[in-house]
Structure formats: structure tokens, C-alpha cells
Design a protein around this motif. Sequence first.
Motif, PDB file in Angstrom:
ATOM      1  N   TYR B  36       0.846  -1.174   0.000  1.00 42.58           N
ATOM      2  CA  TYR B  36       0.000   0.000   0.000  1.00 42.58           C
ATOM      3  C   TYR B  36       0.889   1.234   0.000  1.00 42.58           C
ATOM      4  O   TYR B  36       1.999   1.220   0.528  1.00 42.58           O
ATOM      5  CB  TYR B  36      -0.881   0.039   1.255  1.00 42.58           C
ATOM      6  N   LYS B  38       0.814   5.410   1.018  1.00 37.93           N
ATOM      7  CA  LYS B  38       0.047   6.353   1.829  1.00 37.93           C
ATOM      8  C   LYS B  38       0.644   7.739   1.717  1.00 37.93           C
ATOM      9  O   LYS B  38       1.821   7.946   2.031  1.00 37.93           O
ATOM     10  CB  LYS B  38       0.012   5.902   3.295  1.00 37.93           C
ATOM     11  N   ALA B  41      -2.173  12.617   5.398  1.00 34.89           N
ATOM     12  CA  ALA B  41      -3.577  12.999   5.587  1.00 34.89           C
ATOM     13  C   ALA B  41      -4.533  12.206   4.684  1.00 34.89           C
ATOM     14  O   ALA B  41      -5.672  12.635   4.461  1.00 34.89           O
ATOM     15  CB  ALA B  41      -3.784  14.496   5.371  1.00 34.89           C
ATOM     16  N   GLU B  42      -4.083  11.094   4.165  1.00 35.33           N
ATOM     17  CA  GLU B  42      -4.971  10.229   3.383  1.00 35.33           C
ATOM     18  C   GLU B  42      -4.873   8.807   3.902  1.00 35.33           C
ATOM     19  O   GLU B  42      -3.899   8.430   4.560  1.00 35.33           O
ATOM     20  CB  GLU B  42      -4.605  10.244   1.897  1.00 35.33           C
ATOM     21  N   GLY B  43      -5.883   7.975   3.598  1.00 37.01           N
ATOM     22  CA  GLY B  43      -5.792   6.569   3.935  1.00 37.01           C
ATOM     23  C   GLY B  43      -4.869   5.842   2.977  1.00 37.01           C
ATOM     24  O   GLY B  43      -4.568   6.335   1.891  1.00 37.01           O
ATOM     25  N   PRO B  44      -4.379   4.659   3.362  1.00 35.67           N
ATOM     26  CA  PRO B  44      -3.533   3.882   2.464  1.00 35.67           C
ATOM     27  C   PRO B  44      -4.269   3.512   1.188  1.00 35.67           C
ATOM     28  O   PRO B  44      -5.476   3.270   1.191  1.00 35.67           O
ATOM     29  CB  PRO B  44      -3.199   2.628   3.284  1.00 35.67           C
ATOM     30  N   PHE B  46      -4.270   0.843  -2.029  1.00 33.81           N
ATOM     31  CA  PHE B  46      -3.756  -0.438  -2.487  1.00 33.81           C
ATOM     32  C   PHE B  46      -2.963  -0.268  -3.777  1.00 33.81           C
ATOM     33  O   PHE B  46      -3.398   0.419  -4.709  1.00 33.81           O
ATOM     34  CB  PHE B  46      -4.923  -1.399  -2.715  1.00 33.81           C
ATOM     35  N   PHE B  89       3.670   0.714   2.689  1.00 30.38           N
ATOM     36  CA  PHE B  89       3.455  -0.300   3.708  1.00 30.38           C
ATOM     37  C   PHE B  89       3.356  -1.671   3.051  1.00 30.38           C
ATOM     38  O   PHE B  89       2.686  -1.850   2.031  1.00 30.38           O
ATOM     39  CB  PHE B  89       2.154  -0.041   4.470  1.00 30.38           C
TER      40      PHE B  89
END
Lengths: 112, 112
Positions: B36, B38, B41-44, B46, B89
Motif C-alpha cells: 500500500y 500512503k 492525511a490520506e488513507g492507504p 492499495f 506499507f
Amino acid sequence: GAGVSQSPSNKVTEKGKDVELRCDPISGHTALYWYRQRLGQGLEFLIYFQGNSAPDKSGLPSDRFSAERTGESVSTLTIQRTQQEDSAVYLCASSLASTAQYFGPGTRLLVL
Amino acid sequence: DQQVKQNSPSLSVQEGRISILNCDYTNSMFDYFLWYKKYPAEGPTFLISISSIKDKNEDGRFTVFLNKSAKHLSLHIVPSQPGDSAVYFCAANAGNNRKLIWGLGTSLAVNP
């Protein structure tokens, strides 16, 4: 909607207050996950919902944390009697049964 | 005990060169691995995944290699672009357990 949405985007609360965080998964996704990321740390699994099965609550750090999901839709994560160590970004993700998880933007929680 | 390890907290590469992000794992039951990305200030988001029955999966500029005997996987980005600058990640899961185990992330900086 097209993606996972979360609300509120930011929350500041006082120690000891309860907070409720909301997640709207991608329509049709049967699985829903909650994670948190504290400053400088990796993602920490909290809870997982899959269809009508009993949720996997193994990641909830204490009994102050609880989560509910209505069918295959909205989920709420509730933190009671918040503590300063609860400050983190709380991330929700959804997926189909056997695919990658898709994340929302997160809720930034600050406990003063 | 960290079951998924990303031993390099940061990596800096020049635009146009190859970025190689590494991930090691300890749990031999893991059979599905994901990367992932990232942004702050954002979500991971895919990126790419690989099943343990494969040793390579390619998607455009992104290739993931899996070495099961060494319990090691890597993400190659070529050519690297400034927009690739983010935290990457590595995550893994085992069998029907959809709970992902995450590494702590590697911050990639691609310099123009």
C-alpha cells in the motif's frame, strides 16, 4: 459512493468524553475493518466484520472500545471515556471476501 | 513481536531510477502479501499484491517479488517519479483470516 467514506474527518475531544466514528464502506463489500495509526507507528488492527459472522474483536485495546455494523453497510466505532493515548488516526477499510482492502481517508482524533 | 518488518524507515532515489522497497516476514503461514502507498492525511491506497503461489507480479511500473524460502518480498518501482514520494506499507495475511498484519512503513522520497 465510489470509495470508503469516514466521518468526521477530524475530532477534538476532552479526556473522559465518549466519541463515535462512522464508516461508510464501498457498496457491496462484505468485509469491513477498523485500524488505528498512532503518531510514528504502523497500522494497528482493531476489529473486522465479515457478513453475518461474529466480528473478530481481537485487536480492540480495551473494553472502552466497541464497534457495530448494520448488515453490510455503515459501521460505527465508539470509544468511551477517551484517554490521551487514544489520539490517533482511525482508518476504516472494506473489501470483497477475498480481495485487497480499500481504505477511507481516516478520522483524526485528538484527545486533550 | 513484529511479524512483518520493513527495516528501512526511509529511502531516497533520483527520478527515473529504480526504487526497491523491502519487506521481511516471520510467519510461514502468510500466503497473501500486499503493498500500500500512503500520502499524508490520506488513507492507504492499495498498489499491488501477490499470492504465495507466485514469485512475481507486475503492474505497470510496479513489480512485487516474493522469495518464500527467505521470507522476503520487495516492491520495485521503475522508473521512479516524484509523485511516488509517499510511505509504502507491506502487509500480509494467512488463509481465510482477512486481518492484515502490517509493517511500519518505508518513506520513499523521489528527487527530481
